[in-house]
Scaffold this active site. Structure first.
Site, PDB file in Angstrom:
ATOM      1  N   CYS A   1       0.644  -1.177   0.131  1.00  0.00           N
ATOM      2  CA  CYS A   1       0.069  -0.127   0.126  1.00  0.00           C
ATOM      3  C   CYS A   1       0.967   1.152   0.033  1.00  0.00           C
ATOM      4  O   CYS A   1       1.880   1.191   0.758  1.00  0.00           O
ATOM      5  CB  CYS A   1      -0.815  -0.041   1.325  1.00  0.00           C
ATOM      6  SG  CYS A   1      -1.461   1.579   1.623  1.00  0.00           S
TER       7      CYS A   1
ATOM      8  N   HIS B   1       2.195  -7.199  14.110  1.00  0.00           N
ATOM      9  CA  HIS B   1       1.567  -7.193  12.868  1.00  0.00           C
ATOM     10  C   HIS B   1       2.572  -6.969  11.722  1.00  0.00           C
ATOM     11  O   HIS B   1       3.673  -6.375  11.782  1.00  0.00           O
ATOM     12  CB  HIS B   1       0.784  -5.771  12.948  1.00  0.00           C
ATOM     13  CG  HIS B   1      -0.280  -5.579  11.764  1.00  0.00           C
ATOM     14  ND1 HIS B   1       0.152  -5.416  10.617  1.00  0.00           N
ATOM     15  CD2 HIS B   1      -1.548  -5.778  11.889  1.00  0.00           C
ATOM     16  CE1 HIS B   1      -0.854  -5.333   9.806  1.00  0.00           C
ATOM     17  NE2 HIS B   1      -1.816  -5.572  10.374  1.00  0.00           N
TER      18      HIS B   1
ATOM     19  N   GLU C   1       2.746  -5.302   9.056  1.00  0.00           N
ATOM     20  CA  GLU C   1       3.179  -4.124   8.551  1.00  0.00           C
ATOM     21  C   GLU C   1       4.067  -3.476   9.439  1.00  0.00           C
ATOM     22  O   GLU C   1       5.078  -2.816   8.906  1.00  0.00           O
ATOM     23  CB  GLU C   1       1.871  -2.992   8.681  1.00  0.00           C
ATOM     24  CG  GLU C   1       2.143  -1.757   8.293  1.00  0.00           C
ATOM     25  CD  GLU C   1       1.009  -0.698   8.359  1.00  0.00           C
ATOM     26  OE1 GLU C   1      -0.225  -1.204   8.307  1.00  0.00           O
ATOM     27  OE2 GLU C   1       1.212   0.288   8.771  1.00  0.00           O
TER      28      GLU C   1
ATOM     29  N   THR D   1      -0.353   2.317   9.891  1.00  0.00           N
ATOM     30  CA  THR D   1      -1.529   2.977   9.339  1.00  0.00           C
ATOM     31  C   THR D   1      -2.916   2.981   9.601  1.00  0.00           C
ATOM     32  O   THR D   1      -3.686   3.715   9.398  1.00  0.00           O
ATOM     33  CB  THR D   1      -1.411   2.592   7.612  1.00  0.00           C
ATOM     34  OG1 THR D   1      -1.683   1.097   7.572  1.00  0.00           O
ATOM     35  CG2 THR D   1      -0.339   2.959   6.950  1.00  0.00           C
TER      36      THR D   1
ATOM     37  N   SER E   1      -8.180  -9.362  11.219  1.00  0.00           N
ATOM     38  CA  SER E   1      -7.903  -7.949  10.673  1.00  0.00           C
ATOM     39  C   SER E   1      -7.628  -7.175  11.880  1.00  0.00           C
ATOM     40  O   SER E   1      -8.856  -6.823  12.434  1.00  0.00           O
ATOM     41  CB  SER E   1      -9.039  -7.624   9.657  1.00  0.00           C
ATOM     42  OG  SER E   1      -8.996  -6.346   9.688  1.00  0.00           O
TER      43      SER E   1
ATOM     44  N   SER F   1     -10.418  -4.446   4.471  1.00  0.00           N
ATOM     45  CA  SER F   1     -10.160  -5.635   4.113  1.00  0.00           C
ATOM     46  C   SER F   1     -11.204  -6.585   3.776  1.00  0.00           C
ATOM     47  O   SER F   1     -11.117  -7.649   3.147  1.00  0.00           O
ATOM     48  CB  SER F   1      -8.871  -6.333   4.585  1.00  0.00           C
ATOM     49  OG  SER F   1      -9.377  -6.607   6.031  1.00  0.00           O
TER      50      SER F   1
END
Lengths: 275, 275
Positions: free
Chosen positions: B95, B123, B125, B161, B217, B261
């Site tokens: 992303c 996580h 990310e 994010t 998620s 998502s």
């Protein structure tokens, strides 16, 4: 009646240094000019005037080639330039922490940040700092004033050295939602924070608190508001003869705290008056 | 029963883009590897597996010279290097907002900031972002974790994010007291903030709110917690068949909100099931 003095309190490093520098200059030159009160304490200024200090409203009033004292609050670069142009011998009493805020104002605006300055736009320190800004800016008294600006890419934040850290924290928190990037230089002086914390601690231990300092002193005003917010009865005096007997009566323990521009001799006089 | 869908809700720009990129690659190559779930939605992943996606736990499991999809959460530079070393044809679905957070992690640490990263250290990310840090850092879940560090000269702050902006604001406010200088890059994605605000608005207008999205998620979990905090009864389902008839009964208006998502087809199925 028991009297407890806040610790730390009174003259900060920057003001002590400025007074010492000024006294040395007065001894050497006999007469020294200063634009505006060198410190926000009428009694201490009078003592220095008696030694040869000449306080003028504006740099226009200073004759050429004279010694000129720059007070702890600093001056803007254009006033500095005008003084140099008339051959003034500049004696710099700018507080090193104010100097830092001036430098950061220049640096952040050169780095492309929209500069937000927390402070009082009429205060000489802020007027001096704004002279170093090289881009757009806004002077704010708190987070609510941020509403005046639209979403901005980069916000830089500095503070007048005598602001409350809690106000800066609120402002910075608010700015997170208003910009993609924020850079904050915490230019609040430790002496200010420590003196404020000392009043907060002391207020809860006494039956009344007397704040001593110039009515034109911003940092003294903040100490007074902190004392008031504690709920403990608070009194603001410039010197001992303003003490109110009725206010004192019936209070077992009295606290004393002094602004960063209040000289030790005024605090001692106040303690004597309460014996 | 009336059903109201939050606006905006569901697939964000970054996930939409990743799914499109992945589908194009599957059509072209027939088989594409991905390290970990490409998005945190089991039903959507199954749909992609049926088209040729191969999900592996670790980059070790990927044979040489194969097409490898980098999911929206991104990967660390060392994983990227290992993939290149084995001749992988990398299809980058990172992303753009995550890419920005990775870049800021590198930039702030190169600029000498002690990096504070708001997020969940487990996580993917965050694991990817940490690979870009070139100095000391701390992953925090909120302001209380800042106590772990002593007074530091310069603190840089970025965020996963999908964090809540209110948590970032609290963290930044706290950091003002812990450092001389702080630089914050607000790397929270607008889509996240907007989806959270939409849930907050909707929750007060309905008798119950159903959050649909993968139980793995993070951003769906945050939507669920926001719904719970509103006081309105909230339910978290992955798909329509998890709806609870008893929970629905007696509620006049039901709100639906979906994680970033959650594909549109799952939201549509849920709406159908409630008719």
């Amino acid at each position: 009646m028991k009297v407890v003095v806040a610790e730390p309190t009174g003259l900060c490093f920057g003001v002590k240094r400025a007074i010492r520098t000024m006294e040395e200059a007065l001894e050497e030159k006999g007469r020294v000019f200063c634009i505006g009160s060198p410190i926000h304490n009428p009694q201490e200024v009078q003592r220095l005037v008696d030694k040869g200090l000449v306080v003028v409203e504006d740099d226009d009033r200073i004759p050429p080639d004279e010694p000129v004292f720059v007070r702890a609050h600093g001056i803007s670069p254009d006033v500095h330039q005008r003084l140099q142009d008339k051959g003034a011998r500049i004696i710099d009493g700018t507080c090193p922490f104010v100097r830092k805020a001036q430098e950061m104002a220049g640096r952040l605006s050169r780095e492309g940040y929209y500069l937000v300055v927390l402070g009082d736009e009429n205060h000489p320190e802020i007027k001096g700092i704004l002279g170093y800004v090289e881009g757009p800016y806004l002077v704010v008294s708190g987070k609510k004033d941020l509403r005046a600006i639209d979403k901005i890419d980069k916000i830089g934040i500095i503070s007048q050295t005598t602001q409350q850290e809690s106000t800066l924290k609120e402002l910075v928190s608010e700015a997170v939602g208003s910009a993609r990037e924020i850079k904050v230089s915490n230019t609040i002086c430790r002496a200010t924070v420590e003196r404020q914390e000392a009043v907060r601690r002391l207020a809860y231990k006494v039956d009344g608190i007397v704040i001593i300092g110039g009515h034109n002193s911003a940092n003294t005003g903040k100490l007074f508001r902190i004392a008031q917010e504690s709920g403990t009865p608070a009194l603001w005096v410039e010197q001992a003869d303003q003490l109110d007997g009725r206010w004192l009566s019936g209070k077992g323990t009295i606290g004393i705290a002094a602004g960063a521009s209040t000289p030790d001799w005024l605090i001692k006089q106040l303690q004597q008056a309460m014996l």
